[in-house]
Scaffold this motif. Structure first.
Motif, PDB file in Angstrom:
ATOM      1  N   UNK A 110       0.819  -1.204   0.000  1.00 12.20           N
ATOM      2  CA  UNK A 110       0.000   0.000   0.000  1.00 12.20           C
ATOM      3  C   UNK A 110       0.860   1.264   0.000  1.00 12.20           C
ATOM      4  N   UNK A 111       1.937   1.249   0.753  1.00 11.12           N
ATOM      5  CA  UNK A 111       2.804   2.428   0.783  1.00 11.12           C
ATOM      6  C   UNK A 111       3.540   2.612  -0.545  1.00 11.12           C
ATOM      7  N   UNK A 112       3.908   1.508  -1.184  1.00  8.68           N
ATOM      8  CA  UNK A 112       4.527   1.617  -2.511  1.00  8.68           C
ATOM      9  C   UNK A 112       3.530   2.168  -3.524  1.00  8.68           C
ATOM     10  N   UNK A 113       2.285   1.719  -3.449  1.00  8.39           N
ATOM     11  CA  UNK A 113       1.252   2.225  -4.346  1.00  8.39           C
ATOM     12  C   UNK A 113       0.994   3.702  -4.085  1.00  8.39           C
ATOM     13  N   UNK A 114       0.935   4.080  -2.821  1.00  4.31           N
ATOM     14  CA  UNK A 114       0.722   5.485  -2.472  1.00  4.31           C
ATOM     15  C   UNK A 114       1.862   6.356  -3.016  1.00  4.31           C
ATOM     16  N   UNK A 126      -0.424  10.804   3.292  1.00  5.37           N
ATOM     17  CA  UNK A 126      -0.148  10.510   4.689  1.00  5.37           C
ATOM     18  C   UNK A 126      -0.072   8.993   4.855  1.00  5.37           C
ATOM     19  N   UNK A 127       1.138   8.459   4.902  1.00 10.15           N
ATOM     20  CA  UNK A 127       1.342   7.018   4.994  1.00 10.15           C
ATOM     21  C   UNK A 127       0.768   6.415   6.262  1.00 10.15           C
ATOM     22  N   UNK A 128       0.887   7.129   7.381  1.00 11.02           N
ATOM     23  CA  UNK A 128       0.337   6.620   8.640  1.00 11.02           C
ATOM     24  C   UNK A 128      -1.177   6.457   8.549  1.00 11.02           C
ATOM     25  N   UNK A 129      -1.831   7.452   7.965  1.00 14.91           N
ATOM     26  CA  UNK A 129      -3.283   7.382   7.814  1.00 14.91           C
ATOM     27  C   UNK A 129      -3.691   6.259   6.869  1.00 14.91           C
ATOM     28  N   UNK A 130      -2.914   6.059   5.815  1.00 15.04           N
ATOM     29  CA  UNK A 130      -3.198   4.988   4.853  1.00 15.04           C
ATOM     30  C   UNK A 130      -3.142   3.626   5.528  1.00 15.04           C
TER      31      UNK A 130
END
Length: 155
Positions: A110-114, A126-130
């Motif tokens: 998910x973080x890579x996609x973001x 916002x990675x934490x929120x994701x």
């Protein structure tokens, strides 16, 4: 053990191949090459050693009666969950280990996609929120009988 080898090989391919100075690796997506390498490893190496990676069909047969998710607290003719093994030491360790692995893989994907989406939109995320939203949604989905998910796109 084989699954870890396949996962690490795929991660290395996805991370390292785009950085090589060959034009072919700029044209072919590294995620596609990672999937192809996982399939090749499975059939050329893992199965030749007499092992096999488990699939969803090995765990639960997909039929018309099980096509829709059924929460664990509801018993039907098609599905009746045996929850007695959950509160044993072996059951808890399996749940914790699988939960950690799914959390790590889902968060990384998910973080890579973001990151990819942010590079296209030029807006910070916002990675934490994701990750928090994904975790909460997956807990609710599991409670209601669904499968967890994450944001992954194949680039």
């Amino acid at each position: 053990m084989w699954m870890l080898i396949i996962c690490f090989t795929a991660m290395i391919i996805m991370e390292c191949l785009p950085k090589l100075p060959f034009k072919i690796f700029k044209v072919i997506p590294s995620s596609l090459l990672a999937i192809i390498s996982a399939i090749v490893l499975e059939f050329a190496v893992v199965r030749n050693f007499g092992s096999r990676t488990a699939t969803i069909r090995d765990v639960s047969e997909f039929t018309l009666d099980t096509a829709f998710p059924i929460p664990f607290f509801i018993s039907t003719e098609a599905v009746s969950y045996d929850l007695s093994s959950i509160l044993t030491a072996n059951g808890i360790s399996k749940i914790v280990i699988q939960g950690i692995f799914l959390c790590l893989v889902g968060s990384i994907e998910s973080l890579m996609t973001a990151e990819v989406v942010e590079s296209f939109t030029k807006e910070p995320g916002d990675g934490n929120r994701t990750v928090l939203a994904m975790g909460g949604a997956n807990i609710l989905s599991g409670f209601l009988g669904g499968m967890g998910g994450n944001a992954m796109i194949g680039l």
